[in-house]
Design a protein around this motif. Structure first.
Motif, PDB file in Angstrom:
ATOM      1  N   LEU A 180       0.820  -1.211   0.000  1.00  0.00           N
ATOM      2  CA  LEU A 180       0.000   0.000   0.000  1.00  0.00           C
ATOM      3  C   LEU A 180       0.857   1.265   0.000  1.00  0.00           C
ATOM      4  CD1 LEU A 180      -2.611  -1.159   2.656  1.00  0.00           C
ATOM      5  CD2 LEU A 180      -3.012  -0.984   0.197  1.00  0.00           C
ATOM      6  N   VAL A 181       1.864   1.312   0.870  1.00  0.00           N
ATOM      7  CA  VAL A 181       2.643   2.536   1.077  1.00  0.00           C
ATOM      8  C   VAL A 181       3.719   2.716   0.012  1.00  0.00           C
ATOM      9  CG1 VAL A 181       4.175   3.743   2.679  1.00  0.00           C
ATOM     10  CG2 VAL A 181       2.193   2.487   3.550  1.00  0.00           C
ATOM     11  N   VAL A 182       4.432   1.649  -0.293  1.00  0.00           N
ATOM     12  CA  VAL A 182       5.538   1.733  -1.245  1.00  0.00           C
ATOM     13  C   VAL A 182       5.053   1.488  -2.678  1.00  0.00           C
ATOM     14  CG1 VAL A 182       7.798   0.836  -1.883  1.00  0.00           C
ATOM     15  CG2 VAL A 182       7.161   0.994   0.540  1.00  0.00           C
ATOM     16  N   GLY A 183       4.259   0.416  -2.826  1.00  0.00           N
ATOM     17  CA  GLY A 183       3.829   0.048  -4.171  1.00  0.00           C
ATOM     18  C   GLY A 183       2.572   0.740  -4.646  1.00  0.00           C
ATOM     19  N   ARG A 184       1.835   1.405  -3.734  1.00  0.00           N
ATOM     20  CA  ARG A 184       0.563   2.051  -4.059  1.00  0.00           C
ATOM     21  C   ARG A 184      -0.354   1.082  -4.809  1.00  0.00           C
ATOM     22  NH1 ARG A 184       2.341   7.534  -3.886  1.00  0.00           N
ATOM     23  NH2 ARG A 184       3.553   7.568  -1.966  1.00  0.00           N
ATOM     24  N   ARG A 185      -0.400  -0.145  -4.325  1.00  0.00           N
ATOM     25  CA  ARG A 185      -1.162  -1.189  -4.991  1.00  0.00           C
ATOM     26  C   ARG A 185      -2.559  -1.315  -4.386  1.00  0.00           C
ATOM     27  NH1 ARG A 185       2.359  -6.574  -5.072  1.00  0.00           N
ATOM     28  NH2 ARG A 185       0.598  -7.229  -6.373  1.00  0.00           N
ATOM     29  N   ARG A 186      -3.322  -2.179  -4.972  1.00  0.00           N
ATOM     30  CA  ARG A 186      -4.631  -2.519  -4.433  1.00  0.00           C
ATOM     31  C   ARG A 186      -4.552  -3.920  -3.863  1.00  0.00           C
ATOM     32  NH1 ARG A 186      -8.910   0.376  -8.613  1.00  0.00           N
ATOM     33  NH2 ARG A 186      -8.168   2.478  -8.143  1.00  0.00           N
ATOM     34  N   ALA A 187      -5.135  -4.076  -2.685  1.00  0.00           N
ATOM     35  CA  ALA A 187      -4.971  -5.338  -1.967  1.00  0.00           C
ATOM     36  C   ALA A 187      -6.287  -5.793  -1.358  1.00  0.00           C
ATOM     37  CB  ALA A 187      -3.913  -5.194  -0.872  1.00  0.00           C
ATOM     38  N   LEU A 188      -6.466  -7.100  -1.315  1.00  0.00           N
ATOM     39  CA  LEU A 188      -7.602  -7.729  -0.636  1.00  0.00           C
ATOM     40  C   LEU A 188      -7.026  -8.646   0.436  1.00  0.00           C
ATOM     41  CD1 LEU A 188     -10.559  -8.507  -0.284  1.00  0.00           C
ATOM     42  CD2 LEU A 188     -10.303 -10.114  -2.181  1.00  0.00           C
ATOM     43  N   VAL A 189      -7.348  -8.339   1.693  1.00  0.00           N
ATOM     44  CA  VAL A 189      -6.816  -9.097   2.823  1.00  0.00           C
ATOM     45  C   VAL A 189      -7.960  -9.854   3.494  1.00  0.00           C
ATOM     46  CG1 VAL A 189      -5.700  -8.952   5.081  1.00  0.00           C
ATOM     47  CG2 VAL A 189      -4.906  -7.496   3.199  1.00  0.00           C
ATOM     48  N   VAL A 190      -7.901 -11.168   3.452  1.00  0.00           N
ATOM     49  CA  VAL A 190      -8.886 -12.031   4.099  1.00  0.00           C
ATOM     50  C   VAL A 190      -8.169 -12.762   5.221  1.00  0.00           C
ATOM     51  CG1 VAL A 190     -10.580 -13.866   3.801  1.00  0.00           C
ATOM     52  CG2 VAL A 190     -10.095 -12.301   1.907  1.00  0.00           C
ATOM     53  N   GLN A 191      -8.389 -12.310   6.445  1.00  0.00           N
ATOM     54  CA  GLN A 191      -7.701 -12.881   7.597  1.00  0.00           C
ATOM     55  C   GLN A 191      -8.678 -12.970   8.764  1.00  0.00           C
ATOM     56  OE1 GLN A 191      -4.684 -14.071   7.620  1.00  0.00           O
ATOM     57  NE2 GLN A 191      -3.560 -13.105   5.929  1.00  0.00           N
ATOM     58  N   ARG A 192      -8.429 -13.908   9.637  1.00  0.00           N
ATOM     59  CA  ARG A 192      -9.323 -14.167  10.762  1.00  0.00           C
ATOM     60  C   ARG A 192      -9.402 -12.969  11.701  1.00  0.00           C
ATOM     61  NH1 ARG A 192      -6.285 -15.197  15.262  1.00  0.00           N
ATOM     62  NH2 ARG A 192      -4.103 -15.725  14.938  1.00  0.00           N
ATOM     63  N   THR A 193     -10.467 -12.928  12.460  1.00  0.00           N
ATOM     64  CA  THR A 193     -10.632 -11.891  13.474  1.00  0.00           C
ATOM     65  C   THR A 193      -9.469 -11.949  14.459  1.00  0.00           C
ATOM     66  OG1 THR A 193     -13.027 -12.110  13.291  1.00  0.00           O
ATOM     67  CG2 THR A 193     -12.186 -11.022  15.247  1.00  0.00           C
ATOM     68  N   GLY A 194      -8.927 -10.778  14.782  1.00  0.00           N
ATOM     69  CA  GLY A 194      -7.808 -10.713  15.703  1.00  0.00           C
ATOM     70  C   GLY A 194      -6.453 -10.754  15.033  1.00  0.00           C
ATOM     71  N   TRP A 195      -6.404 -10.946  13.726  1.00  0.00           N
ATOM     72  CA  TRP A 195      -5.139 -11.020  12.995  1.00  0.00           C
ATOM     73  C   TRP A 195      -4.420  -9.678  12.985  1.00  0.00           C
ATOM     74  CZ3 TRP A 195      -3.718  -8.525   8.404  1.00  0.00           C
ATOM     75  CH2 TRP A 195      -2.579  -9.003   7.755  1.00  0.00           C
ATOM     76  N   GLY A 196      -5.165  -8.580  12.981  1.00  0.00           N
ATOM     77  CA  GLY A 196      -4.553  -7.257  12.972  1.00  0.00           C
ATOM     78  C   GLY A 196      -4.774  -6.487  11.681  1.00  0.00           C
ATOM     79  N   LYS A 197      -5.950  -6.642  11.097  1.00  0.00           N
ATOM     80  CA  LYS A 197      -6.233  -5.939   9.837  1.00  0.00           C
ATOM     81  C   LYS A 197      -6.280  -4.429  10.058  1.00  0.00           C
ATOM     82  CE  LYS A 197      -9.975  -8.455   9.194  1.00  0.00           C
ATOM     83  NZ  LYS A 197      -9.781  -9.510  10.215  1.00  0.00           N
ATOM     84  N   SER A 198      -6.876  -3.991  11.191  1.00  0.00           N
ATOM     85  CA  SER A 198      -6.963  -2.552  11.435  1.00  0.00           C
ATOM     86  C   SER A 198      -5.576  -1.945  11.632  1.00  0.00           C
ATOM     87  CB  SER A 198      -7.853  -2.256  12.643  1.00  0.00           C
ATOM     88  OG  SER A 198      -7.334  -2.861  13.811  1.00  0.00           O
ATOM     89  N   ALA A 199      -4.634  -2.709  12.202  1.00  0.00           N
ATOM     90  CA  ALA A 199      -3.270  -2.210  12.355  1.00  0.00           C
ATOM     91  C   ALA A 199      -2.651  -1.919  10.992  1.00  0.00           C
ATOM     92  CB  ALA A 199      -2.416  -3.223  13.116  1.00  0.00           C
ATOM     93  N   VAL A 200      -2.957  -2.755  10.015  1.00  0.00           N
ATOM     94  CA  VAL A 200      -2.417  -2.553   8.668  1.00  0.00           C
ATOM     95  C   VAL A 200      -2.859  -1.202   8.123  1.00  0.00           C
ATOM     96  CG1 VAL A 200      -2.535  -3.335   6.262  1.00  0.00           C
ATOM     97  CG2 VAL A 200      -2.167  -4.997   8.101  1.00  0.00           C
ATOM     98  N   TYR A 201      -4.153  -0.927   8.192  1.00  0.00           N
ATOM     99  CA  TYR A 201      -4.571   0.315   7.535  1.00  0.00           C
ATOM    100  C   TYR A 201      -4.286   1.558   8.360  1.00  0.00           C
ATOM    101  CZ  TYR A 201      -9.251  -0.934   9.564  1.00  0.00           C
ATOM    102  OH  TYR A 201     -10.296  -1.323  10.366  1.00  0.00           O
ATOM    103  N   PHE A 202      -4.229   1.470   9.679  1.00  0.00           N
ATOM    104  CA  PHE A 202      -3.853   2.655  10.450  1.00  0.00           C
ATOM    105  C   PHE A 202      -2.376   2.987  10.274  1.00  0.00           C
ATOM    106  CE2 PHE A 202      -7.690   2.059  13.307  1.00  0.00           C
ATOM    107  CZ  PHE A 202      -8.319   3.194  12.831  1.00  0.00           C
ATOM    108  N   ILE A 203      -1.546   1.965  10.258  1.00  0.00           N
ATOM    109  CA  ILE A 203      -0.110   2.202  10.041  1.00  0.00           C
ATOM    110  C   ILE A 203       0.124   2.736   8.637  1.00  0.00           C
ATOM    111  CG2 ILE A 203       2.120   1.042   9.802  1.00  0.00           C
ATOM    112  CD1 ILE A 203       1.188  -0.836  12.091  1.00  0.00           C
TER     113      ILE A 203
END
Length: 695
Positions: free
Chosen positions: A32-55
């Motif tokens: 997202l930050v370096v490649g400015r790409r589009r991504a689909l993240v399918v991960q279990r609850t508690g994996w840390g998806k919100s950490a990815v987008y806030f960071i």
């Protein structure tokens, strides 16, 4: 400091000094930050998806990019995320239905570039002011766009929302260098493919990160405890032994309130939480659960996606959701930061009745939809209430249809309401048929989950097409894997006490107070406040009650017959506890196509036991119209003139209020319109009484 080191430092601010950035989290952030790409993240609850987008949001902001826009579906999720963002120094705000007074200020902060993150409910995307004035600037200047709980985009997701379909338009208007992140914990292969297509994130430059869905802390069990009273008794007997605090899910609002009341009477600290709960009260209840001030919230699915309490100790379902995917989503609230959490399903035979009801209010027929299109003008906006008298749809279904048509381009929402666009529109009957077939398969899968002798976690993971699931894999924790099945036994005395509490009859039938708008368009000259309607009424119980619900549904489904002694006894109890302003002096039955003998025999029994004047039956007029309408205006119009006026001398001889008896109180309009006829014949007041209420 490298980008990864900066990301690690932000993670420690978010989650504590012991937190370590996972390789796959970094992979997403880098894309997202370096490649400015589009991504689909399918991960279990508690994996840390919100950490990815806030960071990612913070790193992009520090690089001079614009604010991140997060489309997020639930208020609980938004509140938790704003608090989490602040911990990492991310300036965040939310625009949703609960903070209307703050919208103008937040919009100004967006224009002044004071916000790093703006969380937006999907409904905002179709608000004319937001869509036409705020959204274009965000789309032009956004540093990152995030679609959280992205399975809602898909027709195949368990929580499809028409508003989410507008996200595809938003993504299509973004610059080519604006990264897009879609996240969800509940997407099988079909949903993954569909979300990619809906968001336009498919293609060779798209990163798909899809992890394993095993939840090592969850101990899944199914307890077949019997009828509603037995299951409620089981919960009351066992809730204190469940670890920590948790959530008790019910399938309906009425059940949530019934169970919460029952548990409170037995000394348990619980509260009801439903879609009908006021926003401020919801926020306080969430805070109480987070702070362990309550043992449990007894909730509908309104408390679902995104509610973040890492140490939630248990999730109990009184009644099964209609889909294993929805079930996995809800149980995923538990055990995110604990070694062990109890997940218990208490299914009931009546669950399938609830499933069928919700399926019955799905997308309507083509003729109904075309009525909506035909009722709209291309120049003059019409509000949803103004459209109701012109089409045969209830408010919620009408709003759903309008939103779908808006996304499809056939109508457009503007200031003041909706207008037609004149664009051609095709009813996608194959799509709706496939959705119905998929819904039925999911319902069967939920029944299979209850009956399986195999690993329950593996079953749920297979329903989600977990790519890391291996053939024959077992979790080693569920009741089937350990052989440790939770006992369904409850002391017979406790069960009987619970049954008696649940079977206490009596619910209020709130009177209608305002005529629906637009009745003049249907030839009925009624408007404003209702001055000649009935007083507050009573019913023995709701059709969805854990206590009386099953009994009342059975009676109403059976062939017509004389009222039974148990129903008469229950009716007498309701009347004895009724705090009316003036006791009725007479009773009258409403005519009925389905239950004439049931209603008339109940009316006669109440006349005899209450020493009331028996006014007989309020008969239908030979010229009455069939009442098949879904919305209020059409129902009132069909009921206008539906009855033959009763004998005025007979009504006057009663000398007081009339108890008006019916089988089911649903919309309230039948009792309202019938009461007007009885009052016009001379009754000073009308007290509605029904065997059952639908709400």
């Amino acid at each position: 400091m490298t980008t990864r080191e900066a990301a690690q430092a932000l993670l420690e601010q978010l989650a504590g000094p012991a937190a370590v950035l996972r390789d796959d989290q970094w992979t997403a952030i880098e894309a997202l930050v370096v490649g400015r790409r589009r991504a689909l993240v399918v991960q279990r609850t508690g994996w840390g998806k919100s950490a990815v987008y806030f960071i990612a949001a913070k790193l992009l902001r520090e690089a001079g990019r614009g604010p991140t826009v997060i489309v997020s579906p639930l208020l609980a999720l938004m509140r938790n995320q704003v608090a989490a963002a602040e911990r990492a120094g991310v300036h965040a705000a939310t625009i949703n239905s609960s903070n209307v007074a703050d919208w103008d200020e937040i919009n100004e902060r967006v224009h002044r570039r004071e916000l790093d993150v703006l969380l937006v409910s999907p409904e905002r995307l179709n608000n004319p002011d937001f869509r036409d004035h705020v959204l274009p600037a965000l789309a032009h200047d956004a540093g990152l766009v995030v679609v959280d709980e992205a399975h809602c985009v898909s027709d195949w997701g368990h929580d499809f929302r028409p508003d989410y379909r507008r996200i595809r338009t938003l993504v299509g208007e973004l610059g080519t260098d604006v990264p897009v992140l879609a996240t969800t914990a509940t997407a099988n292969d079909r949903v993954v493919d569909d979300v990619a297509a809906q968001l336009g994130v498919g293609g060779r430059d798209t990163l798909v990160l899809r992890g394993g869905l095993d939840r090592e802390s969850l101990r899944l069990s199914v307890v077949k405890a019997g009828n509603p009273a037995q299951r409620a008794a089981w919960l009351a007997a066992h809730i204190d032994s469940l670890p920590g605090s948790g959530i008790v899910y019910t399938l309906t609002v009425a059940q949530a309130h019934d169970v919460a009341s029952l548990l409170r009477e037995q000394g348990h600290e619980v509260a009801a939480y439903t879609g009908a709960t006021e926003a401020a009260e919801r926020e306080q209840l969430e805070a109480d659960l987070l702070a362990n001030k309550v043992k449990a919230l007894v909730a509908t699915s309104a408390l679902g996606m995104g509610f973040d309490k890492p140490d939630l100790g248990f999730v109990v379902h009184l009644g099964a959701p209609s889909s294993p995917i929805a079930y996995y989503q809800q149980v995923g609230r538990a055990g995110r930061a604990t070694e062990s959490a109890q997940v218990i399903l208490l299914p009931g035979n009546e669950d399938q009745d609830v499933w069928r009801y919700f399926a019955s209010v799905a997308f309507p027929s083509e003729s109904m939809v075309r009525n909506v299109i035909g009722a709209l003008d291309a120049e003059r906006p019409q509000s949803t209430p103004a459209l109701e008298p012109l089409v045969d749809l209830g408010r919620s279904r009408l709003e759903m249809v309008l939103k779908v048509l808006d996304v499809d381009g056939a109508v457009r929402r503007v200031k003041g309401g909706w207008v037609g666009t004149g664009a051609a529109w095709e009813y996608d009957e194959p799509r709706y048929r496939k959705l119905d077939e998929a819904r039925k398969r999911e319902q069967q899968a939920m029944l299979d989950y209850q009956a399986t002798n195999g690993c329950r976690m593996a079953f749920l993971r297979s329903q989600l097409d977990d790519p890391s699931l291996t053939p024959g894999e077992r979790c080693g924790r569920c009741d089937n894997c350990t052989g440790e099945h939770v006992s369904a036994d409850v002391d017979s005395g406790t069960t009987e006490q619970t049954r008696q509490r649940l079977m206490r009859p009596g619910v209020e039938i709130a009177p209608r107070k305002q005529w629906p708008s637009g009745l003049a368009k249907l030839g009925v000259e009624l408007s404003g406040k209702i001055a000649d309607g009935p007083a507050s009424g009573r019913a023995i119980g709701r059709l969805t009650d854990l206590g009386w619900g099953a009994r009342l549904r059975r009676v109403l489904d059976e062939p017509d017959g004389e009222v039974t002694e148990d129903l008469v006894a229950a009716a007498v109890k309701v009347l004895a506890s009724w705090d009316w302003a003036e006791r009725p002096t007479a009773v009258m039955a409403l005519d009925s196509d389905r239950h004439p003998l049931l209603i008339s025999s109940l009316s006669r029994a109440l006349a005899r036991l209450g020493r009331l004047t028996d006014l007989g039956t309020l008969r239908y007029s030979p010229t009455r119209r069939a009442v098949t309408a879904a919305n209020s205006a059409y129902r009132v119009a069909a009921l206008d003139g539906a009855w033959t006026a009763p004998d005025r001398d007979l009504v006057a001889s009663a000398g007081g209020p009339v108890l008006l008896v019916d089988d089911v109180a649903d919309s309230g309009w039948t009792l309202t319109m019938a009461a007007r006829v009885v009052r016009a014949a001379g009754a000073p007041d009308v007290l509605p009484f029904a065997l059952a209420s639908t709400s």
